[in-house]
Design an enzyme around this catalytic site. Structure first.
Site, PDB file in Angstrom:
ATOM      1  N   CYS A   1       0.877  -1.181  -0.205  1.00 19.05           N
ATOM      2  CA  CYS A   1       0.022   0.005  -0.022  1.00 19.05           C
ATOM      3  C   CYS A   1       0.954   1.261   0.154  1.00 19.05           C
ATOM      4  O   CYS A   1       0.480   2.395  -0.293  1.00 19.05           O
ATOM      5  CB  CYS A   1      -0.944  -0.043   1.292  1.00 19.05           C
ATOM      6  SG  CYS A   1      -0.189  -0.013   2.710  1.00 19.05           S
TER       7      CYS A   1
ATOM      8  N   CYS B   1      -2.664  -2.848   8.639  1.00 18.11           N
ATOM      9  CA  CYS B   1      -2.307  -1.570   9.134  1.00 18.11           C
ATOM     10  C   CYS B   1      -2.018  -1.624  10.628  1.00 18.11           C
ATOM     11  O   CYS B   1      -0.937  -0.861  10.829  1.00 18.11           O
ATOM     12  CB  CYS B   1      -3.545  -0.536   8.960  1.00 18.11           C
ATOM     13  SG  CYS B   1      -4.301  -0.986   7.378  1.00 18.11           S
TER      14      CYS B   1
HETATM   15 FE1  FES Z   1      -1.570   0.028   4.073  1.00 14.39          FE
HETATM   16 FE2  FES Z   1      -3.385   1.042   5.825  1.00 14.39          FE
HETATM   17  S1  FES Z   1      -3.705   0.549   3.919  1.00 14.39           S
HETATM   18  S2  FES Z   1      -1.285   0.539   6.375  1.00 14.39           S
END
Ligand code: FES
Length: 136
Positions: A35, A104
């Site tokens: 991400c 996360c």
């Molecule tokens: Fe990657 Fe939350 S989407 S840390």
């Protein structure tokens, strides 16, 4: 049911312990390649106690809420307790995260582990951090 708990929303909107500790003696930075989110954790440790902790997170709302909650969970606690903080405990303290957002909270656990390892490296004060785990 709402996707995010009240607690997640609260810690996202009003994150605790945001910022930098200038004289930190443990700093850890981790990221998630998928991400692209990045989390940096600053620790000020004295006499084996986490006297202060701050974070900077460039990431999603769950990452911000996780960092905020993680700092609250270890502030004022002995190093040995901070070492045991798991992403599950962070997510539970937030009253849960959606399954696809659990990574996360993993970032928060890793950032603390990385900062603790940095503290160990800087001070030569062995707190028993497992090299392989913190280097992940
Ligand atoms: Fe990657 Fe939350 S989407 S840390």
């Amino acid at each position: 049911m709402a996707l995010y708990s009240e607690k997640v929303m609260d810690h996202f909107r009003n994150p605790r312990n945001v910022g930098v500790i200038e004289d930190a003696n443990g700093i850890g930075e981790v990221g998630n390649a998928k991400c692209g989110d990045i989390m940096k954790m600053y620790l000020k440790i004295e006499n084996d106690i986490i006297e202060d902790v701050k974070f900077e997170t460039f990431g999603c709302g769950s990452a911000i809420a996780s960092s905020s909650m993680a700092t609250e969970l270890i502030k004022g606690k002995p190093v040995s307790e901070a070492m045991k903080l798991t992403n599950k405990a962070v997510a539970e303290a937030l009253d849960g995260l959606p399954a696809y957002k659990m990574h996360c909270s993993v970032l928060a656990e890793e950032a603390i582990q990385s900062a603790l390892k940095d503290y160990q490296d800087r001070t030569g004060n062995s707190i028993g951090i497992n090299e392989d785990k913190a280097e992940e």
